[in-house]
Design an enzyme around this catalytic site. Structure first.
Site, PDB file in Angstrom:
ATOM      1  N   LYS A  63       8.993  -4.881  13.179  1.00 52.42           N
ATOM      2  CA  LYS A  63       7.778  -4.229  13.695  1.00 52.42           C
ATOM      3  C   LYS A  63       7.004  -5.196  14.591  1.00 52.42           C
ATOM      4  O   LYS A  63       6.502  -4.815  15.650  1.00 52.42           O
ATOM      5  CB  LYS A  63       6.905  -3.733  12.528  1.00 52.42           C
ATOM      6  CG  LYS A  63       7.507  -2.523  11.824  1.00 52.42           C
ATOM      7  CD  LYS A  63       6.804  -2.134  10.526  1.00 52.42           C
ATOM      8  CE  LYS A  63       7.609  -1.031   9.821  1.00 52.42           C
ATOM      9  NZ  LYS A  63       7.061  -0.566   8.558  1.00 52.42           N
ATOM     10  N   GLN A  86       2.692  -2.061   4.237  1.00 46.43           N
ATOM     11  CA  GLN A  86       4.137  -1.940   4.033  1.00 46.43           C
ATOM     12  C   GLN A  86       4.426  -1.596   2.575  1.00 46.43           C
ATOM     13  O   GLN A  86       3.930  -2.247   1.662  1.00 46.43           O
ATOM     14  CB  GLN A  86       4.826  -3.264   4.429  1.00 46.43           C
ATOM     15  CG  GLN A  86       6.335  -3.240   4.339  1.00 46.43           C
ATOM     16  CD  GLN A  86       6.986  -2.292   5.339  1.00 46.43           C
ATOM     17  OE1 GLN A  86       6.479  -2.045   6.424  1.00 46.43           O
ATOM     18  NE2 GLN A  86       8.129  -1.749   4.967  1.00 46.43           N
ATOM     19  N   ASP A 113       0.784   5.198  10.084  1.00 49.25           N
ATOM     20  CA  ASP A 113       1.932   5.665   9.302  1.00 49.25           C
ATOM     21  C   ASP A 113       1.840   7.167   9.008  1.00 49.25           C
ATOM     22  O   ASP A 113       2.823   7.769   8.573  1.00 49.25           O
ATOM     23  CB  ASP A 113       1.960   4.929   7.951  1.00 49.25           C
ATOM     24  CG  ASP A 113       3.056   3.874   7.888  1.00 49.25           C
ATOM     25  OD1 ASP A 113       4.099   4.067   8.533  1.00 49.25           O
ATOM     26  OD2 ASP A 113       2.860   2.876   7.178  1.00 49.25           O
TER      27      ASP A 113
HETATM   28  N1  GUN Z   1       8.562   1.239   3.693  1.00 51.07           N
HETATM   29  C1  GUN Z   1       9.692   1.864   4.098  1.00 51.07           C
HETATM   30  N2  GUN Z   1       9.447   2.632   5.175  1.00 51.07           N
HETATM   31  C2  GUN Z   1       8.127   2.496   5.460  1.00 51.07           C
HETATM   32  C3  GUN Z   1       7.286   3.050   6.462  1.00 51.07           C
HETATM   33  O1  GUN Z   1       7.682   3.833   7.326  1.00 51.07           O
HETATM   34  N3  GUN Z   1       5.989   2.654   6.405  1.00 51.07           N
HETATM   35  C4  GUN Z   1       5.516   1.798   5.462  1.00 51.07           C
HETATM   36  N4  GUN Z   1       4.218   1.485   5.487  1.00 51.07           N
HETATM   37  N5  GUN Z   1       6.275   1.275   4.521  1.00 51.07           N
HETATM   38  C5  GUN Z   1       7.575   1.627   4.519  1.00 51.07           C
END
Ligand code: GUN
Length: 280
Positions: free
Chosen positions: A52, A96, A119
């Site tokens: 990211k 996350q 998200d």
């Molecule tokens: N953990 C696995 N996929 C994601 C996601 O798309 N967003 C977040 N915040 N955590 C994750």
């Protein structure tokens, strides 16, 4: 033999287009900035977060990471989120997941300001998606929808079977596919005979985290197969929830792992961060 849906290439083009938008915003004095919170030491999360941050750099989005100890309290986590909500320079916030079990992730997600919830996990944004209103769509379902659009796969009237009902992928996908006028069925761990559903599906989307779960005899000829899984197979190699080598003989379109849904998820996060900055 099926057509490969090239998520890696599509994500690259998406990032290039977003860079143009990001440069425009900066010219107007708006600087998109993503704050990422990670709690504890989950190795998979570390890889995701690194990807990211790399994508942010490529698009020109500013990035700040907040690494909290495994034994962080709920109060500390909530206070950090509240502080980031208030900060003018931060336009998007991502927590996350997973986070350690002693913490309440739902409270944390609903503390993130809906305007910075890139998200799309805040109940307000989930509700807006359900009502078909403009909102932040969670990144993996959004990435899957973009793939359909780019490859001219029309969902109208199609039988879509989603395997998996997670809050992050399965549930928002239901809404995304419904918004495209598909007939949607959701299968999960308690479904009695999954094959009965998958065999009739025009489109199968698998998101259950079980290596090579979907076999060739579970899909009809010409089905579109989307693989959201990322697993380690018995050979130690990365693989999805689909038995790719065999299913690709039957499917009309299929996503590979790696190089399919994964890169698109991150590209859609970048899209949401730019959208949040534009809204500002
Ligand atoms: N953990 C696995 N996929 C994601 C996601 O798309 N967003 C977040 N915040 N955590 C994750």
């Amino acid at each position: 033999m099926s057509i490969l849906i090239d998520g890696k290439e599509l994500a690259k083009i998406t990032r290039q287009n977003l860079k143009i938008d990001c440069d425009d915003l900066k010219e107007q004095g708006i600087i998109p900035k993503l704050a990422v919170i990670m709690v504890g030491d989950n190795p998979a999360s570390k890889v995701y977060v690194k990807n990211k941050s790399k994508a942010c750099e490529e698009v020109g989005i500013e990035y700040e990471e907040f690494l909290l100890e495994e034994n962080t309290t709920q109060e500390e986590l909530i206070n950090l989120i509240k502080e980031l909500n208030k900060r003018e320079d931060i336009t998007g916030i991502l927590l996350q997941s997973p986070i350690p079990a002693h913490l309440d992730i739902n409270e944390a997600f609903r503390t993130i300001s809906p305007e910075k919830d890139v998200d799309g996990f805040h109940p307000v944004n989930v509700g807006k998606l359900t009502l078909g209103q403009d909102t932040f769509v969670s990144c993996t379902p959004y990435g899957v929808i973009k793939m359909f659009e780019k490859y001219n796969i029309d969902l109208e009237g199609k039988n879509v079977v989603i395997i998996g009902r997670s809050n992050i992928v399965g549930k928002p996908l239901i809404q995304c596919c419904l918004n495209k006028n598909a007939t949607v069925t959701v299968c999960h761990s308690r479904t009695k005979d999954i094959v009965e559903y998958t065999k009739k599906a025009d489109i199968v989307i698998v998101a259950i985290g079980k290596a090579k779960f979907l076999k060739a005899d579970m899909v009809k000829d010409g089905a579109v197969v989307i693989d959201v899984g990322i697993n380690r197979g018995e050979d130690g190699k990365l693989c999805g929830d689909v038995d790719f080598e065999n299913v690709c003989e039957k499917a009309s379109y299929i996503t590979p792992v790696p190089g399919g849904v994964g890169p698109m998820t991150i590209a859609m996060l970048m899209n949401n961060v730019i959208k949040a900055a534009k809204n500002k």
